[in-house]
Design a protein around this motif. Structure first.
Motif, short mmCIF file in Angstrom:
data_model
loop_
_atom_site.label_atom_id
_atom_site.label_comp_id
_atom_site.label_asym_id
_atom_site.label_seq_id
_atom_site.Cartn_x
_atom_site.Cartn_y
_atom_site.Cartn_z
N SER A 120 0.81 -1.34 -0.21
CA SER A 120 0.06 -0.03 -0.01
C SER A 120 0.83 1.22 -0.06
O SER A 120 0.59 2.26 -0.62
CB SER A 120 -1.03 -0.16 1.26
N TYR A 121 2.09 1.37 1.00
CA TYR A 121 2.74 2.41 0.74
C TYR A 121 3.47 2.67 -0.63
O TYR A 121 3.88 3.81 -0.85
CB TYR A 121 3.91 2.05 2.05
N ALA A 122 3.87 1.51 -1.11
CA ALA A 122 4.38 1.49 -2.62
C ALA A 122 3.45 2.15 -3.63
O ALA A 122 3.67 3.15 -4.33
CB ALA A 122 4.87 0.20 -2.94
N PHE A 123 2.11 1.61 -3.51
CA PHE A 123 1.16 2.25 -4.22
C PHE A 123 1.12 3.84 -4.19
O PHE A 123 1.08 4.69 -5.09
CB PHE A 123 -0.26 1.65 -4.07
N ASN A 124 1.12 4.21 -2.72
CA ASN A 124 1.24 5.64 -2.51
C ASN A 124 2.17 6.51 -2.87
O ASN A 124 1.98 7.49 -3.33
CB ASN A 124 0.87 5.67 -0.69
N ALA A 125 3.34 5.82 -3.06
CA ALA A 125 4.52 6.72 -3.45
C ALA A 125 4.55 6.73 -5.00
O ALA A 125 4.97 8.00 -5.31
CB ALA A 125 5.71 5.64 -3.53
N LEU A 126 3.49 6.04 -5.68
CA LEU A 126 3.28 6.57 -7.11
C LEU A 126 2.27 7.48 -7.20
O LEU A 126 2.27 8.31 -7.94
CB LEU A 126 3.19 5.18 -7.92
N ILE A 127 1.21 7.17 -6.33
CA ILE A 127 0.08 8.21 -6.53
C ILE A 127 0.37 9.74 -6.15
O ILE A 127 0.10 10.71 -6.98
CB ILE A 127 -0.91 7.79 -5.36
N THR A 128 1.15 10.01 -5.45
CA THR A 128 1.76 11.34 -4.89
C THR A 128 2.60 11.89 -5.92
O THR A 128 2.75 13.04 -5.80
CB THR A 128 2.59 11.18 -3.62
#
Length: 316
Positions: A169-177
């Motif tokens: 989930s944190y990894a996905f967030n790194a791309l979303i931001t």
């Protein structure tokens, strides 16, 4: 991009190590809190307290929350994948999983980010070194879980898997931001915390009825520590470190957080980790190091770097 910046001095390393300790110790604080507080209330509570601390700082810096509009779509998505979901899963997982093991599981986040970036972006493809680093990280997870893990399917394995999902989930967030890099820093940080809190608070109120809880001062101190340290103060420190030395310097925290997290569990909670945990930590750290070989520093925003650096485990 470090053009115009001075070489790191002692203060920069003190800030970096302090931030790593905050993130690493967050797993120990969560482990203490879940002994008496429901996981959902812990996640919602730390976010609510963090918003209460960050909002005045945002206003003091002359910034406001983003205006209503489409920009709130990535803000809400980042709030979900970067705070609401992982905070909840980590808290639930740590009901059974020790703090030291949690910190090692969360250390796979930067390696998962490499894989997702290769699939979902056009400018961050896997190189040979990155691929080898991912293999080391996967080997570390296999060693940590144990080859016989699937033979003992049950609650503990589900909670370990929840923590691994948090890393993803944190990894996905790194791309979303990446879509939020144009926003003012304080505004983006506060908006993300606010959106995350709104997602969890109604469920916590409905399911946990927190006003009926009677936690001890130890549990409440742990919750307050989570909100102040690895959630609110850590956000401010990320801004300071990036403004002084950039995102590349901050990324070194990935090596320190799992070590501090493991040590905190052992020293403060008296946890005894199995031998395979130390081997797994070594493999994962080697994987992170190898994946950075040949990497070229590139310009990035404070917000993107902040989210991709919450190994957590940001916020844990």
């Amino acid at each position: 991009m470090n053009i115009g910046r001075q070489a790191p001095v002692l203060l920069d390393y003190v800030l970096l190590i302090t931030l790593a300790m905050m993130f690493g110790f967050s797993f120990t604080l969560t482990r203490i809190a879940v002994l008496e507080l429901p996981p959902l209330s812990i996640a919602a509570g730390r976010l609510l307290l963090a918003v209460a601390m960050l909002y005045p700082l945002m206003r003091l810096n002359g910034q406001r929350m983003p205006a209503p509009g489409r920009i709130w779509i990535p803000i809400v998505a980042a709030g979900f994948f970067g705070n609401a979901l992982p905070f909840s899963l980590i808290s639930w997982g740590q009901v059974r999983v020790e703090a030291g093991l949690t910190s090692i599981f969360m250390a796979v986040m930067p390696l998962v980010t490499l894989l997702l970036a290769h699939v979902l972006t056009h400018d961050e493809k896997l190189t040979g070194w990155k691929f080898v680093g991912v293999l080391f990280g996967l080997a570390g997870v296999v060693v940590l879980m144990g080859v016989s893990a699937l033979d003992a399917l049950g609650d503990e394995l589900m909670r370990q898997s929840a923590i691994l999902i948090s890393a993803v989930s944190y990894a996905f967030n790194a791309l979303i931001t990446r879509r939020l890099t144009h926003l003012p820093r304080w505004s983006a940080m506060t908006a993300l915390m606010f959106a995350s809190c709104l997602m969890l608070l109604p469920f916590a109120m409905l399911l946990d009825t927190p006003w009926q809880l009677q936690p001890s001062w130890q549990a409440m101190s742990a919750l307050l520590g989570l909100a102040i340290g690895p959630t609110a103060v850590a956000t401010v420190m990320i801004l300071v470190i990036i403004s002084r030395q950039g995102a590349s310097f901050l990324s070194q925290i990935n090596f320190m957080v799992p070590v501090f997290g493991m040590l905190a569990g052992v020293l403060l909670l008296g946890e005894t980790l199995p031998a395979n945990a130390y081997l797994a930590l070594a493999l994962i750290l080697i994987g992170i190091a190898v994946s950075r070989l040949g990497a070229k520093p590139r310009q990035g925003s404070a917000r993107g770097a902040a989210q991709s650096s919450e190994t957590d485990v940001a916020s844990g």
